[in-house]
Design a protein around this motif. Structure first.
Motif, PDB file in Angstrom:
ATOM      1  N   CYS A 133       0.838  -1.202   0.000  1.00  0.00           N
ATOM      2  CA  CYS A 133       0.000   0.000   0.000  1.00  0.00           C
ATOM      3  C   CYS A 133       0.873   1.252   0.000  1.00  0.00           C
ATOM      4  O   CYS A 133       0.566   2.218  -0.692  1.00  0.00           O
ATOM      5  N   GLN A 139       3.453   1.699  -1.470  1.00  0.00           N
ATOM      6  CA  GLN A 139       3.981   1.888  -2.820  1.00  0.00           C
ATOM      7  C   GLN A 139       2.894   2.241  -3.838  1.00  0.00           C
ATOM      8  O   GLN A 139       3.199   2.501  -4.996  1.00  0.00           O
ATOM      9  N   GLY A 140       1.626   2.173  -3.421  1.00  0.00           N
ATOM     10  CA  GLY A 140       0.573   2.566  -4.354  1.00  0.00           C
ATOM     11  C   GLY A 140      -0.500   1.523  -4.609  1.00  0.00           C
ATOM     12  O   GLY A 140      -1.444   1.777  -5.358  1.00  0.00           O
ATOM     13  N   ALA A 179      -3.475   8.539   0.452  1.00  0.00           N
ATOM     14  CA  ALA A 179      -3.441   8.859  -0.985  1.00  0.00           C
ATOM     15  C   ALA A 179      -3.288   7.578  -1.807  1.00  0.00           C
ATOM     16  O   ALA A 179      -4.037   7.331  -2.753  1.00  0.00           O
ATOM     17  N   GLN A 180      -2.309   6.742  -1.418  1.00  0.00           N
ATOM     18  CA  GLN A 180      -2.069   5.505  -2.158  1.00  0.00           C
ATOM     19  C   GLN A 180      -3.249   4.551  -2.043  1.00  0.00           C
ATOM     20  O   GLN A 180      -3.678   3.943  -3.016  1.00  0.00           O
ATOM     21  N   SER A 232      -4.140   6.840  -5.658  1.00  0.00           N
ATOM     22  CA  SER A 232      -3.216   7.883  -6.150  1.00  0.00           C
ATOM     23  C   SER A 232      -3.926   8.799  -7.148  1.00  0.00           C
ATOM     24  O   SER A 232      -3.432   9.060  -8.244  1.00  0.00           O
ATOM     25  N   ILE A 286      -5.498  12.057  -8.996  1.00  0.00           N
ATOM     26  CA  ILE A 286      -5.003  13.407  -9.268  1.00  0.00           C
ATOM     27  C   ILE A 286      -6.195  14.344  -9.412  1.00  0.00           C
ATOM     28  O   ILE A 286      -7.118  14.069 -10.175  1.00  0.00           O
ATOM     29  N   SER A 328      -5.712   8.818 -12.345  1.00  0.00           N
ATOM     30  CA  SER A 328      -4.818   8.288 -11.315  1.00  0.00           C
ATOM     31  C   SER A 328      -3.394   8.315 -11.849  1.00  0.00           C
ATOM     32  O   SER A 328      -3.164   8.038 -13.031  1.00  0.00           O
ATOM     33  N   ALA A 329      -2.469   8.655 -10.971  1.00  0.00           N
ATOM     34  CA  ALA A 329      -1.057   8.719 -11.387  1.00  0.00           C
ATOM     35  C   ALA A 329      -0.542   7.343 -11.799  1.00  0.00           C
ATOM     36  O   ALA A 329       0.482   7.229 -12.464  1.00  0.00           O
ATOM     37  N   LEU A 330      -1.256   6.277 -11.409  1.00  0.00           N
ATOM     38  CA  LEU A 330      -0.772   4.930 -11.714  1.00  0.00           C
ATOM     39  C   LEU A 330      -1.475   4.305 -12.905  1.00  0.00           C
ATOM     40  O   LEU A 330      -1.091   3.239 -13.367  1.00  0.00           O
TER      41      LEU A 330
END
Lengths: 563, 186
Positions: free
Chosen positions: A192, A194-195, B37-38, B42, B44, B53-55
Motif C-alpha cells: 500500500c 507503494q501505491g 493517498a495511495q 493515487s 489526481i 490516477s497517477a498509476l
C-alpha cells in the motif's frame, strides 16, 4: 540480454538463497511446536474447532481431515459467490447474472485447490465481500493445507516405527497464525505504501484530460495481493493480475512479489533438512531446483530479448514488449514468468499468451514437470520428494539394490503411490487437452499452433494447480469451467492423498544405518540424478504435445508463417 | 472423513472471520490511516475534479499530447474497469496488422521502440519508455508552438530512473508529463 537484466536475476536469486535458511528454521520450529508466542490464540482455535492438539493422526485420518476441510471450504466459496447479489460490500452491484453456477464452481474449486485460475475477471464479476471472505480466505486456507501436507510428509521421513504423522488441524492453524498471516500484514502495508490500493469505495468515475470518461476500479487489493503471492495462489483481484498498476505499481513491489512467491518453498527445503536431521539433504534438493530454475529464466529472458522476427521486419526494435509493462521491462517480466510457473503461483506481471514461442515453452514445461522448482507452498516440497522417490528407485534398478532415501527403504507401495500421482496429473492434462482440441476451439484467441498451445496451457495450468494462462482463450464457458475444475481436483488430490499415504508408510518403517552400499542423496551425483529424472519424465510425457505447439510455432515463425 | 465435517465447518468459519474480515478490515484501517493517498488510488485532482490516477494510463490522441501505448483494455482502450492485454500470440496476423496501423497512426517511419507499438499486459500501462517519448517531442512541440528544447527538458524532468538504480526499466509517466505540459501553457 543486458548486464542490468542479468543483475536483476542474480540479485533475486541471492536474496532467495539468503532467505532459505532463516525461513526454514522458523518453519521447522513453528511446526514442531517450539514457538509459543501465539499459544493463547492457538488454544482458542483448537477449542472452537473442537480438536485435541496433542492427539496425532494416522495418515488416513490426516487425509480425511484435509478432504473434509477442502469440501466445506468449497461449499462456502461457492455459496458466497452465488449469493453476492444479496450480501453487503457490493458497490458495483454484481449478481448471479455474471456469477453463473459453472463459473462459481470453477472459481470455488480453483481457490480451494490453490490453483486460482481466473475464469472470472475480478473487477467485472465479484463483490468486495466475495474477494475478501471467499477468495482471500481460501488463499490462506489452501496454502496452509499444502504446507501441512509437506510437513506431514517430512515427518514421515524423519520418524521411525511411528503410526501417526501429526495433526492436520494443528498444522493448518500454525501455518496460518505463525507463517502466512504475520507476513501478509507486513507485505500488505508495504504494497500500500507503494501505491497498491486498499479501500471499500465504489469505483471512481473520472473525466480524463481529453474529456473522456474513465471508470477506475477500486477495492481491498493490498490485503489480497500479499497472501496471493505468499501462498503461491496467484488469483488476482483484477483481471490483469500483477501487471495491473494497482496490484504491482513499481519495479520494487515487483521484486518483493517475486521474493514472496519463492520464500516459503525455498525455506521448506531447509525445513526438510532440519526436520530429517541432515541439512545436506535439504541443500541437495535446493540445488536441483536452482539448476532448473536458472536454466529456465535465461531461456525466457534470451528469447524475449531477441524478440519477434516478424515485428522486427515492421521496424520494431528492442525485444518483445507485447503484453509487458514498461516499468518492469523484459528482464523482470521473464524472471516473473519463470518464477510463477516454477512455483505453483500463477500470478503474472505480463501476458504469457504473447510470449515468444520458446519463451512460452518454459512456463509450460515448468508446470508439466509438476512445479517442483521450489514449487507451491508445500506442494513444491511434496512434489519434488515424489521425484526423489522415483530417482532413487531408478538408481536402485540400475545397480540392482533396494532403493533407500534418508534411511528409509523405498518399496513397492511408495513407488506405486508416486507413479499414481504422476500418471493422474499427466492424464488429466493430455486427455482433457485432446478433448478440448475437438470441442473447445470456439473460444480461442489465436489460430494455428498457438491456438492449440492455449488449450494445452489451460489444462496444464489447471492440473498443475498453477492458475496462469495463455489468457486469450475464453474459458468462461460451461465446457471449460467444468473440465478445468475437474483437472484442478485431480491435480490437487491425486497428489496429496498418495503423498500422505507415502508419509504414513514411511513413518512406520525403521531407519536403516548408512553403509558403503548406500547411495548418498546429498551429493552432486544425486542432484544430477534428480534433475535428470524430472527433465526426462517431463520430456517423455509431454514432448509430443509440446512439439505440436510452441516448438512447431517457433519454426513456423522463423519461416514467417502467420495465422 | 464424515466425522471430520464439524471441525471442518468450524475451522472454515473461524478462518473466514479472521482472514476474510478481520485481516482485510484491519489492513484497510491501517492503510487509510498511514497511506490515504495511495490506498485510494493515487488520484489526481485538478480544479476540484478528479482527472485520473497517477498509476493508471489514459487515452491521449491530440497532437499536442504525448501518446501512450496501444491498449487492449475495454473496447476503446484504457478502460480501468476491464484490465487486460491483447493476448495475441507471436504468429498472430492480427498482431502484425495492429502494429502496422499503430505505426502509420503515429506517423513514424524507421525503427520504433517496442513499447510504443505494442499493448501492455494490463492495458493500463501509465508509462512509455524515454525513447518513445523522445520520438514524440517534435510533434508535441510543433502542435503547442513550444521549442523542442523546452519540451525535451520536461521529458527529462519526468523520466524516472530504474528503482534502486537496477530494478525494472527507466520510464516516463504519460499523464503526469502531459499535465505538466498543460501547466506550461497556462
Amino acid at each position: 540480454m543486458t548486464s542490468n537484466g542479468v543483475l536483476q536475476v542474480v540479485v533475486f536469486f541471492l536474496l532467495i538463497v539468503l532467505a532459505a535458511r532463516p525461513f526454514g528454521v522458523y518453519m521447522a520450529r513453528v511446526f514442531s511446536g517450539e514457538f509459543a508466542f501465539l499459544r493463547a490464540m492457538e488454544r482458542f482455535f483448537y477449542r472452537v474447532v473442537g480438536v485435541d492438539a496433542n492427539q496425532e493422526q494416522h495418515w488416513t485420518q490426516y487425509a480425511g481431515s484435509l478432504l473434509s476441510f477442502s469440501f466445506v471450504s468449497f461449499l462456502f466459496t461457492y455459496l458466497l459467490q452465488r449469493l453476492q447479489g444479496v450480501l453487503p460490500l457490493n458497490p458495483a452491484g454484481f449478481g448471479t447474472e455474471v456469477m453463473t453456477p459453472e463459473l462459481a464452481f470453477n472459481t470455488a474449486v480453483s481457490f480451494v485447490t490453490n490453483t486460482n485460475w481466473q475464469a472470472y475477471g475480478g473487477e467485472s464479476t465479484m463483490s468486495y465481500l466475495v474477494q475478501m471472505a471467499a477468495l482471500t480466505v481460501q488463499n490462506f486456507a489452501s496454502a496452509a493445507a499444502g504446507l501441512a501436507v509437506a510437513i506431514a510428509l517430512t515427518r514421515g521421513f524423519a520418524r521411525q516405527q511411528a503410526s501417526s504423522i501429526g495433526n492436520f488441524w494443528v498444522d493448518l492453524t500454525r501455518g496460518v497464525l505463525y507463517v502466512l498471516l504475520p507476513l501478509s500484514v507486513v507485505g500488505a502495508l508495504f504494497f500500500c505504501s507503494q501505491g497498491v490500493i486498499q479501500n471499500l469505495s465504489a469505483y471512481t468515475q473520472v473525466t480524463t484530460v481529453e474529456g473522456r470518461t474513465q471508470v477506475i476500479a477500486q477495492g481491498p487489493v493490498a490485503s489480497q495481493e500479499a497472501i496471493k503471492m505468499l501462498g503461491t495462489n496467484g488469483g488476482g483481484f483484477f483481471n490483469a493480475n500483477s501487471s495491473h498498476p494497482f496490484e504491482n505499481p513499481t519495479p520494487l513491489t515487483n521484486l518483493v512479489q517475486m521474493l514472496m512467491i519463492f520464500v516459503i518453498p525455498a525455506g521448506l527445503t531447509y525445513t526438510f533438512g532440519r526436520m530429517t536431521g541432515d541439512q545436506r539433504q535439504g541443500w541437495a534438493i535446493f540445488s536441483a531446483m536452482a539448476v532448473l530454475f536458472l536454466a529456465g529464466v535465461f531461456v525466457v529472458y534470451g528469447m524475449e530479448q531477441a524478440g519477434n522476427p516478424e515485428l522486427a521486419r515492421l521496424g520494431v526494435v528492442g525485444g518483445n514488449m507485447e503484453g509487458k509493462e514498461v516499468r518492469f521491462g523484459i528482464a523482470a517480466t521473464a524472471l516473473f514468468a519463470t518464477i510463477t510457473t516454477a512455483a505453483s503461483c500463477g500470478a503474472v506481471n505480463g501476458m504469457h499468451d504473447s510470449l515468444t514461442p520458446l519463451g512460452g515453452l518454459v512456463p509450460l514445461f515448468n508446470m508439466q514437470t509438476g512445479e517442483v522448482i521450489f514449487g507451491g507452498v508445500g506442494a513444491g516440497l511434496y512434489g519434488v520428494l515424489l521425484f526423489a522417490v522415483l530417482a532413487v528407485f531408478i538408481a536402485g534398478l540400475m545397480v540392482g539394490r533396494t532403493p533407500e532415501y534418508l534411511g528409509k527403504k523405498i518399496e513397492g507401495k511408495e513407488v506405486k503411490m508416486a507413479m499414481l500421482a504422476m500418471i493422474a496429473t499427466a492424464a488429466a492434462i493430455l486427455l482433457f487437452t485432446a478433448a478440448g482440441s475437438v470441442v473447445g476451439t470456439g473460444t480461442l484467441n489465436n489460430a494455428g499452433p498457438h491456438g492449440f498451445a492455449e488449450i494445452l496451457y489451460a489444462y496444464t495450468s489447471a492440473a498443475a494447480n498453477n492458475g496462469s494462462a495463455f489468457a486469450g482463450i475464453g474459458v468462461n464457458t460451461p465446457w471449460y469451467n467444468v473440465t478445468l475444475g475437474i483437472a484442478m481436483l485431480v491435480g490437487r488430490f491425486f497428489i496429496i492423498i498418495p503423498m500422505l499415504a507415502v508419509a504414513g508408510s514411511l513413518a512406520a518403517k525403521k531407519k536403516l544405518p548408512v553403509t558403503t552400499g548406500t547411495l548418498p542423496t546429498h551429493g552432486p551425483l544425486f542432484v544430477t540424478l534428480l534433475v535428470g529424472t524430472i527433465v526426462i519424465v517431463g520430456a517423455l510425457t509431454f514432448f509430443p504435445a509440446l512439439s505440436l505447439s510452441p516448438i512447431a510455432e517457433h519454426f513456423l515463425l522463423l519461416e514467417g508463417r502467420l495465422f | 472423513m464424515w466425522t471430520q465435517m464439524m471441525p471442518a465447518l468450524r475451522m472454515t468459519l473461524l478462518l473466514t472471520v479472521l482472514t476474510g474480515l478481520i485481516y482485510p478490515g484491519a489492513v484497510t484501517a491501517l492503510c487509510q490511516a498511514l497511506f490515504p493517498a495511495q490506498a485510494n488510488g493515487s488520484l489526481i485532482v485538478r480544479n476540484g475534479k478528479v482527472i485520473g490516477s497517477a498509476l493508471i494510463g489514459q487515452n491521449f490522441a491530440g497532437e499536442g499530447y504525448f501518446h501512450p501505448r496501444p491498449s487492449a483494455a475495454g473496447a476503446d482502450g484504457y478502460d480501468a474497469a476491464a484490465s487486460g492485454g491483447s493476448n495475441l500470440g507471436p504468429t498472430s496476423r492480427k498482431l502484425m496488422e495492429r502494429v502496422k496501423q499503430a505505426k502509420v497512426a503515429e506517423g513514424i517511419e524507421g525503427p520504433v521502440p517496442a513499447d510504443l507499438l505494442t499493448a501492455s499486459g494490463s492495458g493500463l500501462d501509465p508509462h512509455i519508455s524515454p525513447e518513445s517519448a523522445e520520438l514524440q517531442i517534435a510533434r508535441v512541440a510543433k502542435a503547442r508552438g513550444m521549442s523542442f528544447q523546452a519540451v525535451a527538458a520536461l521529458v527529462r524532468q519526468y523520466t524516472e530512473d530504474r528503482d534502486l538504480g537496477f530494478l525494472g526499466e527507466a520510464r516516463v509517466n504519460v499523464l503526469l508529463l502531459n499535465l505538466a505540459l498543460d501547466e506550461v501553457r497556462q
